[in-house]
Design a protein around this motif. Sequence first.
Motif, PDB file in Angstrom:
ATOM      1  N   LEU A  80       4.296  10.621  -7.021  1.00  0.00           N
ATOM      2  CA  LEU A  80       3.005  10.391  -6.370  1.00  0.00           C
ATOM      3  C   LEU A  80       1.852  11.052  -7.117  1.00  0.00           C
ATOM      4  CD1 LEU A  80       4.071  10.675  -2.643  1.00  0.00           C
ATOM      5  CD2 LEU A  80       3.491   8.606  -3.911  1.00  0.00           C
ATOM      6  N   SER A  81       2.140  12.114  -7.915  1.00  0.00           N
ATOM      7  CA  SER A  81       1.041  12.735  -8.657  1.00  0.00           C
ATOM      8  C   SER A  81       0.527  11.770  -9.722  1.00  0.00           C
ATOM      9  CB  SER A  81       1.476  14.069  -9.258  1.00  0.00           C
ATOM     10  OG  SER A  81       2.692  13.924  -9.937  1.00  0.00           O
ATOM     11  N   ALA A  82       1.402  10.988 -10.334  1.00  0.00           N
ATOM     12  CA  ALA A  82       0.953   9.973 -11.298  1.00  0.00           C
ATOM     13  C   ALA A  82       0.142   8.897 -10.575  1.00  0.00           C
ATOM     14  CB  ALA A  82       2.147   9.354 -12.019  1.00  0.00           C
ATOM     15  N   ALA A  83       0.569   8.539  -9.349  1.00  0.00           N
ATOM     16  CA  ALA A  83      -0.170   7.531  -8.575  1.00  0.00           C
ATOM     17  C   ALA A  83      -1.593   8.012  -8.315  1.00  0.00           C
ATOM     18  CB  ALA A  83       0.560   7.240  -7.254  1.00  0.00           C
ATOM     19  N   ALA A  84      -1.765   9.338  -8.128  1.00  0.00           N
ATOM     20  CA  ALA A  84      -3.091   9.895  -7.844  1.00  0.00           C
ATOM     21  C   ALA A  84      -4.014   9.780  -9.048  1.00  0.00           C
ATOM     22  CB  ALA A  84      -2.954  11.362  -7.446  1.00  0.00           C
ATOM     23  N   VAL A 127       0.870  -1.179   0.000  1.00  0.00           N
ATOM     24  CA  VAL A 127       0.000   0.000   0.000  1.00  0.00           C
ATOM     25  C   VAL A 127       0.909   1.231   0.000  1.00  0.00           C
ATOM     26  CG1 VAL A 127      -1.759   1.294   1.275  1.00  0.00           C
ATOM     27  CG2 VAL A 127      -1.716  -1.214   1.416  1.00  0.00           C
ATOM     28  N   VAL A 128       0.727   2.113  -0.993  1.00  0.00           N
ATOM     29  CA  VAL A 128       1.527   3.342  -1.058  1.00  0.00           C
ATOM     30  C   VAL A 128       0.765   4.442  -0.319  1.00  0.00           C
ATOM     31  CG1 VAL A 128       2.585   5.052  -2.576  1.00  0.00           C
ATOM     32  CG2 VAL A 128       2.433   2.646  -3.311  1.00  0.00           C
ATOM     33  N   PHE A 129       1.376   5.018   0.699  1.00  0.00           N
ATOM     34  CA  PHE A 129       0.696   6.043   1.486  1.00  0.00           C
ATOM     35  C   PHE A 129       0.605   7.362   0.717  1.00  0.00           C
ATOM     36  CE2 PHE A 129       1.261   4.423   6.126  1.00  0.00           C
ATOM     37  CZ  PHE A 129       0.174   3.576   5.942  1.00  0.00           C
ATOM     38  N   LEU A 130      -0.623   7.862   0.590  1.00  0.00           N
ATOM     39  CA  LEU A 130      -0.871   9.152  -0.067  1.00  0.00           C
ATOM     40  C   LEU A 130      -1.175  10.202   1.009  1.00  0.00           C
ATOM     41  CD1 LEU A 130      -2.896   7.842  -3.155  1.00  0.00           C
ATOM     42  CD2 LEU A 130      -0.438   8.236  -2.953  1.00  0.00           C
ATOM     43  N   ALA A 131      -1.684  11.369   0.582  1.00  0.00           N
ATOM     44  CA  ALA A 131      -1.705  12.546   1.465  1.00  0.00           C
ATOM     45  C   ALA A 131      -2.435  12.367   2.807  1.00  0.00           C
ATOM     46  CB  ALA A 131      -2.317  13.725   0.716  1.00  0.00           C
ATOM     47  N   ASP A 132      -3.514  11.568   2.836  1.00  0.00           N
ATOM     48  CA  ASP A 132      -4.272  11.434   4.092  1.00  0.00           C
ATOM     49  C   ASP A 132      -3.792  10.247   4.940  1.00  0.00           C
ATOM     50  OD1 ASP A 132      -5.689  13.575   3.149  1.00  0.00           O
ATOM     51  OD2 ASP A 132      -7.613  12.547   2.948  1.00  0.00           O
ATOM     52  N   HIS A 133      -2.546   9.816   4.760  1.00  0.00           N
ATOM     53  CA  HIS A 133      -2.048   8.617   5.438  1.00  0.00           C
ATOM     54  C   HIS A 133      -1.925   8.836   6.949  1.00  0.00           C
ATOM     55  CE1 HIS A 133       2.111   9.843   6.457  1.00  0.00           C
ATOM     56  NE2 HIS A 133       2.035  10.598   5.377  1.00  0.00           N
TER      57      HIS A 133
END
Lengths: 208, 289
Positions: free
Chosen positions: B269-273, B246-252
């Motif tokens: 991470l912007s591509a992941a979004a 699991v890749v942690f994004l902004a609300d991690h």
Amino acid sequence: MSVRALPVGDAALLVEVSSGEEAQALHAELLRRRAEGSLSVREIVPAARTVLLDGLTDPARLAAELTAADVPPAPPRARAVVELPVRYDGPDLADVAAHWGVAPHEVARIHAATEFSVAFCGFAPGFGYLTGLPERYDVPRRATPRTAVPAGAVALAGPYTGVYPRSSPGGWQLIGTTEAVLWDHARVPAALLSPGTRVKFVPTEVVA
Amino acid sequence: MTDRALSVVRAGALTTVQDLGRPGHAHLGVPRAGALDGPAAALVNRLVGNPPEAAVLETTLNGCSLRPRSAVTVAVGGAPCPVRVDGRPVAWGGPVRVPAGALLNVGTARHGVRSYVGVSGGIAVEPVLGSRSTDLLSGLGPAPLTDGAVLPLGSPTHLHARVDVAPQPAPPTELVLRVMLGPRDDWFTPEAVRAFTSRTYRVSLASNRIGLRTEGPALDRARRGELPSEGMVLGAVQVPPDGRPVVFLADHPTTGGYPVIAVVRTEDLSAAAQAVPGTPVRFLGVRRH
């Protein structure tokens, strides 16, 4: 103190020590360095055995410096004690008493006689992991977590005491309730408890 | 209420207010939040003449519809989608004048997941700890948009945009995430570490603003037992007991107890979004410099 600094990505370090006390001492030392201007960092996040430093420009240099340096023991705590009024009326009080091998009213007496300190925060804004109870009072989490634990619930898990800042699911053993407001984003500071805060629970009533 | 406001006609699947987030409070258990596709949010702000810290709207898959009470300039970026004003097609990725009372419709994403709507003056909801971002993990900041809600707007700063239209990266058909191993790669078997950086995963439907979940080969641990809770960074690749990264994004969450095998470079991470469920994911090991 043996200090291991693990790189995390290219701008952070996870500094690992061997006990919770050492982590608190390391945290105090890192805060001191930031306050005196010798450490530039965006986040200092203490946890059970580690302190995370995020937003560093040269993590490798700091890693070398930290592993070579002596970390002094945590300085005597000058901060005032935050007193949390508590009713020891939690639904798991009897289970905790059984784990401890004492009567339920003894759980309240032992808990309220302990001076805690906030080792770290997490789980929710304003939720502190409080240490202070001797190891023999560690308790397991509940086998089945509750879907809703009310705000203000005072709870135990492992070596920690915590207070739920707001209603949420939770697996900790509930021993009491406080009226204290742990988190209020309109207040300064928003969090009543932050890492290093000293805490005493002051019983208002025992229901046992 | 002044007329500097937007009425929400159609909130869409999940539309939130986002800015640069609230870093600096992780030690209190406060996630950073903020726009998941930071470059797209920065671009729509530039296109409408806002400073970079102005709050924008982040949509999820099916856009939203808004009716400004006074004339505003808007720009839609991030995931490409049809944009209409009172039914007429207008530019995506460029500044668009929307008259008072007209209906701006941000349509369903043709590719990608999250479109960004910048509005001149910025969304001016009350900040919490210095940020207007919605944080879906801890509930800080404004609630996600609902039909009928009214959002206050700030005053335009007259920082006129110097561009009419700007190129934006296409949403990924394959997501390549550059990772630096550690801090807990030693909790996994050497075979698991090799599988992690050589096999292909897929973006799971269960992904959200907290984390990009993946499906693929489970990663076996070399060590049993529990890791005491430790601080987590943006981009941390945490491996829960099911073995799927699991890749942690902004609300991690700011602390966690599952081992982090590696950390994704922030620029990726912007591509992941913008990676839709099912998108192939490869984790590419890179060295620290």
